[in-house]
Design an enzyme around this catalytic site. Structure first.
Site, PDB file in Angstrom:
ATOM      1  N   TYR A  15       0.832  -1.205   0.000  1.00  0.00           N
ATOM      2  CA  TYR A  15       0.000   0.000   0.000  1.00  0.00           C
ATOM      3  C   TYR A  15       0.872   1.263   0.000  1.00  0.00           C
ATOM      4  O   TYR A  15       0.717   2.146  -0.847  1.00  0.00           O
ATOM      5  CB  TYR A  15      -0.887  -0.075   1.240  1.00  0.00           C
ATOM      6  CG  TYR A  15      -1.697   1.131   1.578  1.00  0.00           C
ATOM      7  CD1 TYR A  15      -2.747   1.545   0.770  1.00  0.00           C
ATOM      8  CD2 TYR A  15      -1.431   1.844   2.738  1.00  0.00           C
ATOM      9  CE1 TYR A  15      -3.505   2.641   1.116  1.00  0.00           C
ATOM     10  CE2 TYR A  15      -2.188   2.938   3.088  1.00  0.00           C
ATOM     11  CZ  TYR A  15      -3.218   3.343   2.278  1.00  0.00           C
ATOM     12  OH  TYR A  15      -3.964   4.423   2.618  1.00  0.00           O
ATOM     13  N   ASP A  16       1.821   1.318   0.950  1.00  0.00           N
ATOM     14  CA  ASP A  16       2.656   2.517   1.090  1.00  0.00           C
ATOM     15  C   ASP A  16       3.520   2.753  -0.152  1.00  0.00           C
ATOM     16  O   ASP A  16       3.601   3.863  -0.679  1.00  0.00           O
ATOM     17  CB  ASP A  16       3.590   2.368   2.297  1.00  0.00           C
ATOM     18  CG  ASP A  16       2.828   2.357   3.612  1.00  0.00           C
ATOM     19  OD1 ASP A  16       1.669   2.809   3.625  1.00  0.00           O
ATOM     20  OD2 ASP A  16       3.395   1.905   4.621  1.00  0.00           O
TER      21      ASP A  16
ATOM     22  N   LYS B  58       1.736   3.999  -3.346  1.00  0.00           N
ATOM     23  CA  LYS B  58       1.486   5.437  -3.419  1.00  0.00           C
ATOM     24  C   LYS B  58       2.738   6.167  -3.885  1.00  0.00           C
ATOM     25  O   LYS B  58       2.678   7.072  -4.726  1.00  0.00           O
ATOM     26  CB  LYS B  58       1.095   5.973  -2.040  1.00  0.00           C
ATOM     27  CG  LYS B  58      -0.247   5.528  -1.551  1.00  0.00           C
ATOM     28  CD  LYS B  58      -0.669   6.472  -0.424  1.00  0.00           C
ATOM     29  CE  LYS B  58      -1.492   5.798   0.621  1.00  0.00           C
ATOM     30  NZ  LYS B  58      -1.901   6.694   1.689  1.00  0.00           N
TER      31      LYS B  58
ATOM     32  N   ASN C 117      -7.833  10.803   5.202  1.00  0.00           N
ATOM     33  CA  ASN C 117      -9.066  10.070   5.548  1.00  0.00           C
ATOM     34  C   ASN C 117     -10.332  10.819   5.117  1.00  0.00           C
ATOM     35  O   ASN C 117     -10.547  11.957   5.516  1.00  0.00           O
ATOM     36  CB  ASN C 117      -9.131   9.813   7.058  1.00  0.00           C
ATOM     37  CG  ASN C 117      -8.012   8.916   7.542  1.00  0.00           C
ATOM     38  OD1 ASN C 117      -6.848   9.295   7.476  1.00  0.00           O
ATOM     39  ND2 ASN C 117      -8.333   7.735   8.013  1.00  0.00           N
TER      40      ASN C 117
ATOM     41  N   ARG D  78     -13.270   0.473   7.114  1.00  0.00           N
ATOM     42  CA  ARG D  78     -12.758   1.745   7.621  1.00  0.00           C
ATOM     43  C   ARG D  78     -13.631   2.255   8.767  1.00  0.00           C
ATOM     44  O   ARG D  78     -14.774   1.831   8.941  1.00  0.00           O
ATOM     45  CB  ARG D  78     -12.615   2.752   6.486  1.00  0.00           C
ATOM     46  CG  ARG D  78     -11.275   2.503   5.772  1.00  0.00           C
ATOM     47  CD  ARG D  78     -11.075   3.393   4.597  1.00  0.00           C
ATOM     48  NE  ARG D  78     -11.936   2.982   3.504  1.00  0.00           N
ATOM     49  CZ  ARG D  78     -12.064   3.672   2.386  1.00  0.00           C
ATOM     50  NH1 ARG D  78     -11.417   4.804   2.225  1.00  0.00           N
ATOM     51  NH2 ARG D  78     -12.841   3.221   1.417  1.00  0.00           N
ATOM     52  N   VAL D  79     -13.046   3.192   9.520  1.00  0.00           N
ATOM     53  CA  VAL D  79     -13.596   3.442  10.845  1.00  0.00           C
ATOM     54  C   VAL D  79     -15.006   4.044  10.820  1.00  0.00           C
ATOM     55  O   VAL D  79     -15.902   3.558  11.519  1.00  0.00           O
ATOM     56  CB  VAL D  79     -12.606   4.286  11.694  1.00  0.00           C
ATOM     57  CG1 VAL D  79     -12.411   5.687  11.139  1.00  0.00           C
ATOM     58  CG2 VAL D  79     -13.069   4.339  13.128  1.00  0.00           C
ATOM     59  N   VAL D  80     -15.252   5.089  10.047  1.00  0.00           N
ATOM     60  CA  VAL D  80     -16.545   5.789  10.134  1.00  0.00           C
ATOM     61  C   VAL D  80     -17.680   4.893   9.663  1.00  0.00           C
ATOM     62  O   VAL D  80     -18.703   4.744  10.360  1.00  0.00           O
ATOM     63  CB  VAL D  80     -16.522   7.113   9.335  1.00  0.00           C
ATOM     64  CG1 VAL D  80     -17.904   7.756   9.350  1.00  0.00           C
ATOM     65  CG2 VAL D  80     -15.496   8.068   9.906  1.00  0.00           C
TER      66      VAL D  80
ATOM     67  N   THR E 166      -5.429   9.218  16.746  1.00  0.00           N
ATOM     68  CA  THR E 166      -6.238  10.287  16.140  1.00  0.00           C
ATOM     69  C   THR E 166      -6.283  10.154  14.616  1.00  0.00           C
ATOM     70  O   THR E 166      -5.381   9.594  13.992  1.00  0.00           O
ATOM     71  CB  THR E 166      -5.686  11.692  16.475  1.00  0.00           C
ATOM     72  OG1 THR E 166      -4.430  11.870  15.820  1.00  0.00           O
ATOM     73  CG2 THR E 166      -5.538  11.898  17.962  1.00  0.00           C
TER      74      THR E 166
ATOM     75  N   ASP F 156      -0.468   0.675  13.094  1.00  0.00           N
ATOM     76  CA  ASP F 156      -1.570   1.648  13.032  1.00  0.00           C
ATOM     77  C   ASP F 156      -1.018   3.020  13.449  1.00  0.00           C
ATOM     78  O   ASP F 156      -0.567   3.184  14.574  1.00  0.00           O
ATOM     79  CB  ASP F 156      -2.673   1.208  14.009  1.00  0.00           C
ATOM     80  CG  ASP F 156      -4.007   1.872  13.719  1.00  0.00           C
ATOM     81  OD1 ASP F 156      -4.923   1.164  13.275  1.00  0.00           O
ATOM     82  OD2 ASP F 156      -4.132   3.078  13.937  1.00  0.00           O
TER      83      ASP F 156
HETATM   84  N1  UDP Z   1     -10.487   1.629  13.723  1.00  0.00           N
HETATM   85  C1  UDP Z   1     -11.188   1.193  14.858  1.00  0.00           C
HETATM   86  N2  UDP Z   1     -12.243   0.341  14.692  1.00  0.00           N
HETATM   87  C2  UDP Z   1     -12.655  -0.108  13.455  1.00  0.00           C
HETATM   88  C3  UDP Z   1     -11.945   0.350  12.308  1.00  0.00           C
HETATM   89  C4  UDP Z   1     -10.861   1.208  12.483  1.00  0.00           C
HETATM   90  O1  UDP Z   1     -10.861   1.579  15.994  1.00  0.00           O
HETATM   91  O2  UDP Z   1     -13.620  -0.882  13.398  1.00  0.00           O
HETATM   92  C5  UDP Z   1      -9.357   2.571  13.912  1.00  0.00           C
HETATM   93  C6  UDP Z   1      -8.053   2.078  13.278  1.00  0.00           C
HETATM   94  O3  UDP Z   1      -7.338   1.296  14.196  1.00  0.00           O
HETATM   95  C7  UDP Z   1      -7.356   3.387  12.970  1.00  0.00           C
HETATM   96  C8  UDP Z   1      -8.503   4.362  12.706  1.00  0.00           C
HETATM   97  O4  UDP Z   1      -9.672   3.757  13.252  1.00  0.00           O
HETATM   98  O5  UDP Z   1      -6.633   3.840  14.094  1.00  0.00           O
HETATM   99  C9  UDP Z   1      -8.720   4.663  11.232  1.00  0.00           C
HETATM  100  O6  UDP Z   1      -8.787   3.458  10.533  1.00  0.00           O
HETATM  101  P1  UDP Z   1      -9.152   3.411   8.982  1.00  0.00           P
HETATM  102  O7  UDP Z   1      -8.921   1.997   8.520  1.00  0.00           O
HETATM  103  O8  UDP Z   1     -10.493   3.994   8.774  1.00  0.00           O
HETATM  104  O9  UDP Z   1      -8.110   4.399   8.281  1.00  0.00           O
HETATM  105  P2  UDP Z   1      -6.484   4.499   8.318  1.00  0.00           P
HETATM  106  O10 UDP Z   1      -5.947   3.555   9.375  1.00  0.00           O
HETATM  107  O11 UDP Z   1      -6.047   4.179   6.939  1.00  0.00           O
HETATM  108  O12 UDP Z   1      -6.242   5.921   8.698  1.00  0.00           O
END
Ligand code: UDP
Length: 178
Positions: free
Chosen positions: A15-16, A19, A44, A56-58, A80, A142
Site C-alpha cells: 500500500y505505502d 502510493k 481520511n 474503515r472506521v466511520v 487520532t 496503526d
Molecule cells: N479503527 C477502529 N475500529 C474499526 C476500524 C478502524 O478503531 O472498526 C481505527 C483504526 O485502528 C485506525 C482508525 O480507526 O486507528 C482509522 O482506521 P481506517 O482503517 O479507517 O483508516 P487508516 O488507518 O487508513 O487511517
C-alpha cells in the site's frame, strides 16, 4: 515536502510503496512525455455510498450503531484521525485539476479527533441505538496520529473544508438509515 518514511517489506508496504510509485510514475510521465498531470495526497475521507463492510472506521461505526452491534474501537481509541467529508474532497480535486500546480497537494480536513471521540459522536447521532463501545486489539503499524497540513491547498487553490464532522456524520447516517 514529505518524502515518505516507508518500511519497504512491512505488512503495509504494498500500500505505502504503491502510493510512492504512483507519484514517481506521474512525475516521470510529466517530465519525459509532457503529460498534463496533478498529484493529490488524499487523507481520511468519509461520506455516503461507502461499502458498509470495507472496514474503515466511520462506516464501520455507523453500520454498527444502526444495527445495535458493538462499536469496535481498536486499542484504547486514543489514536487520532482527521476526517474530510467527501463533497469537500471532490471540490478540492476539481480545483486541483483546474490549477496548473503539478507538485503534490494534501487534501483533507485538519480537524483532528480521537477514534474514541468518533465512536461517541456516532452513538450520540443515532438516538435509541443499543450499541456499546468495545475495545479490540490494535492492528499492527496503526499510525498514532494523522493530520494533514493543508497550507498548499489553502494558498494555491483557496481551498478549505467547509463541512463539519457533526454535519457530515449526520448526513452519512441519514443515507444509511434510508
Ligand atoms: N479503527 C477502529 N475500529 C474499526 C476500524 C478502524 O478503531 O472498526 C481505527 C483504526 O485502528 C485506525 C482508525 O480507526 O486507528 C482509522 O482506521 P481506517 O482503517 O479507517 O483508516 P487508516 O488507518 O487508513 O487511517
Amino acid at each position: 515536502t514529505y518524502w515518505g518514511n516507508v518500511n519497504p517489506i512491512g505488512l503495509r508496504s504494498m500500500y505505502d510503496e504503491a502510493k510512492r510509485f504512483s507519484e514517481a510514475c506521474t512525475m516521470a510521465y510529466h517530465r519525459e512525455r509532457k503529460v498534463d498531470t496533478r498529484i493529490v495526497r488524499i487523507f481520511n475521507t468519509y461520506g455516503p455510498r461507502m461499502d458498509p463492510y470495507d472496514g474503515r472506521v466511520v462506516i464501520s461505526f455507523i453500520r454498527q450503531a444502526l444495527n445495535d452491534e458493538p462499536i469496535t474501537v481498536f486499542g484504547e481509541g486514543k489514536q487520532t484521525r482527521s476526517l474530510c467529508f467527501v463533497s469537500d474532497l471532490v471540490r478540492g480535486i476539481n480545483l486541483t485539476m483546474e490549477s496548473d500546480f503539478i507538485e503534490p497537494i494534501n487534501l483533507g480536513n485538519p480537524d483532528e479527533v480521537t477514534i474514541l471521540q468518533i465512536a461517541k459522536e456516532i452513538i450520540d447521532l443515532v438516538p435509541g441505538t443499543k450499541s456499546k463501545i468495545t475495545f479490540q486489539p490494535m492492528p499492527p503499524d496503526d499510525p498514532r496520529v494523522r493530520q494533514p497540513d493543508i497550507t498548499r491547498a489553502k494558498q494555491i487553490l483557496g481551498w478549505t473544508p467547509t463541512v463539519s464532522r457533526t454535519e457530515g456524520l449526520a448526513r452519512m447516517i441519514e443515507f444509511y438509515r434510508d
